[in-house]
Write an enzyme that holds these catalytic residues in place. Structure first.
Site, PDB file in Angstrom:
ATOM      1  N   TRP A 102       0.837  -1.208   0.000  1.00 63.09           N
ATOM      2  CA  TRP A 102       0.000   0.000   0.000  1.00 63.09           C
ATOM      3  C   TRP A 102       0.868   1.252   0.000  1.00 63.09           C
ATOM      4  O   TRP A 102       0.559   2.226  -0.682  1.00 63.09           O
ATOM      5  CB  TRP A 102      -0.982  -0.004   1.169  1.00 63.09           C
ATOM      6  N   ASP A 172      -1.687   6.282   6.666  1.00 67.03           N
ATOM      7  CA  ASP A 172      -2.755   5.471   6.073  1.00 67.03           C
ATOM      8  C   ASP A 172      -3.117   4.387   7.086  1.00 67.03           C
ATOM      9  O   ASP A 172      -2.469   3.344   7.154  1.00 67.03           O
ATOM     10  CB  ASP A 172      -2.274   4.852   4.760  1.00 67.03           C
ATOM     11  N   LYS A 196     -12.410  -1.966   6.639  1.00 66.72           N
ATOM     12  CA  LYS A 196     -11.712  -2.893   7.535  1.00 66.72           C
ATOM     13  C   LYS A 196     -12.267  -2.768   8.951  1.00 66.72           C
ATOM     14  O   LYS A 196     -12.837  -3.694   9.469  1.00 66.72           O
ATOM     15  CB  LYS A 196     -10.210  -2.655   7.507  1.00 66.72           C
TER      16      LYS A 196
END
Ligand code: PLP
Length: 360
Positions: A102, A172, A196
């Protein structure tokens, strides 16, 4: 019907109590005479719900008063671009600490928008550890430092907040937010895709220190401008109303369960249960530096990759869902977000033990 033990990496398990409540009020939401999906986002009821959701999230994370909380669309991926668009000039250096896939994507998206510098990367060790802080090449004049506190694919997590001096730290937190208390005041901006630990997909939460909004260029499209969204309480255009509502129910559930200190205890225990078994099994393995092993995402391999298909087939039959590892890594991955119970982890370990006994 029976719900399985859901180890999906995202969209991920939601607390059953929250789903039942949403089901109960799906047709008639409060006194509105309609479902939450059928009312104006500018109506009294929706605005009150939105305000309560923000207040609950602020309480859970102890968000200081000088931070704005935004409920936006476009996911964490849009933030990879929106952050440099708002907080850096094209000719300005921005530092990225990369500990997984990511982080790599965030770098790629920012490249056309600012002078991206990879200040540290764990690519040389296949993103299985965090580069030692002393080796980070940070510029005190950078517009910001970006990192990924939990890398969802390879399961690498920071358990401290890096000290980057006066440069705004951007995180993030898509796959770790709300899993334990954090000190928000250490960050310039936190963002997290909802699917999530916050709710269904389609919302990204952005928590941004107010003084940074002065950087947002006036000549950029409004729809990407953080300052515009903040000024309009995230109601610049029609938001994801159902997602926002469900996130609000999750925040209430978290408060009722005892808040993030309780989540921390539960999540630590769940992760310890699984890693301890993997390490002692002699059959399964996790390659991550023990100091950086994620509580939320636990990738693991079997002693022989030929057994993967049988493991997935049999685990599914046993009601253990979504254990297939990310395609970049292979093997298995169990995600242990807030809505995954200790019971589910115990059921997974019992299955893994039995499978290893039969195939070891
Ligand atoms: C899931 C995830 C993303 C991507 O989120 P989208 O909402 O699909 O854009 C980004 N970063 C991390 C750390 C993630 O876990």
């Amino acid at each position: 019907m029976s719900r399985g033990h859901n180890f999906s990496a995202g969209p991920a398990a939601l607390p059953e109590a929250v789903l039942r409540r949403a089901q109960a009020e799906l047709l008639e939401w409060g006194a509105s005479g309609a479902s939450v999906m059928e009312v104006s986002h500018r109506g009294k009821e929706f605005m009150a719900m939105a305000e309560q959701a923000e207040a609950d999230l602020r309480e859970l994370l102890a968000v200081p008063a000088n931070y704005k909380v935004l409920f936006l669309q476009g996911g964490a991926t849009q933030q990879f671009a929106q952050i440099p668009m708002n907080l850096a000039r094209r000719d300005q250096r921005v530092d990225y600490v990369v500990t997984g896939d990511w982080g790599e994507k965030a770098v790629r998206e920012a490249r056309s928008l600012a002078q991206v510098h990879v200040a540290a990367s764990s690519a040389a060790v296949n993103h299985t550890a965090i580069p030692p802080r002393a080796d980070w090449d940070l510029d005190p004049n950078a517009a910001y430092v970006h990192y990924t506190p939990n890398e969802t694919i390879r399961g690498v997590e920071f358990f401290d907040i890096p000290d980057v001096g006066d440069v705004p730290l951007i995180a993030d937190m898509s796959s770790t937010i709300l899993s334990r208390p954090i000190d928000v005041s250490r960050f310039g901006l936190i963002y997290a895709g909802a699917q999530k630990n916050i709710g269904p997909s389609g919302i990204v939460v952005v928590i941004v220190r107010e003084d940074l909004l002065a950087r947002c260029p006036a000549d950029m499209p409004k729809i990407f401008n953080f300052a515009e969204h903040a000024a309009q309480n995230s109601l610049l255009n029609t938001p994801n109303t159902f997602g926002w509502y469900l996130a609000g129910l999750i925040f209430q559930w978290l408060k009722a369960e005892g808040g993030l200190a309780v989540m921390e205890q539960r999540n630590r225990r769940k992760a310890e249960t699984l890693y301890r078994y993997i390490d002692e099994s002699g059959f399964y393995a996790n390659p991550v530096d023990p100091a950086a092993r994620s509580w939320m995402n636990v990738p693991f391999t079997l002693a022989r990759a030929e057994l993967d298909a049988a493991f997935l087939q049999e685990s599914k039959e046993a009601g253990l869902l979504a254990l297939k590892g990310h395609k970049l890594v292979g093997g298995m991955r169990a995600s242990l977000y807030n809505a995954v119970t200790q019971d589910s982890v115990d059921a997974l370990v019992a299955f893994m033990r039995d499978f290893a006994r039969r195939n070891g």
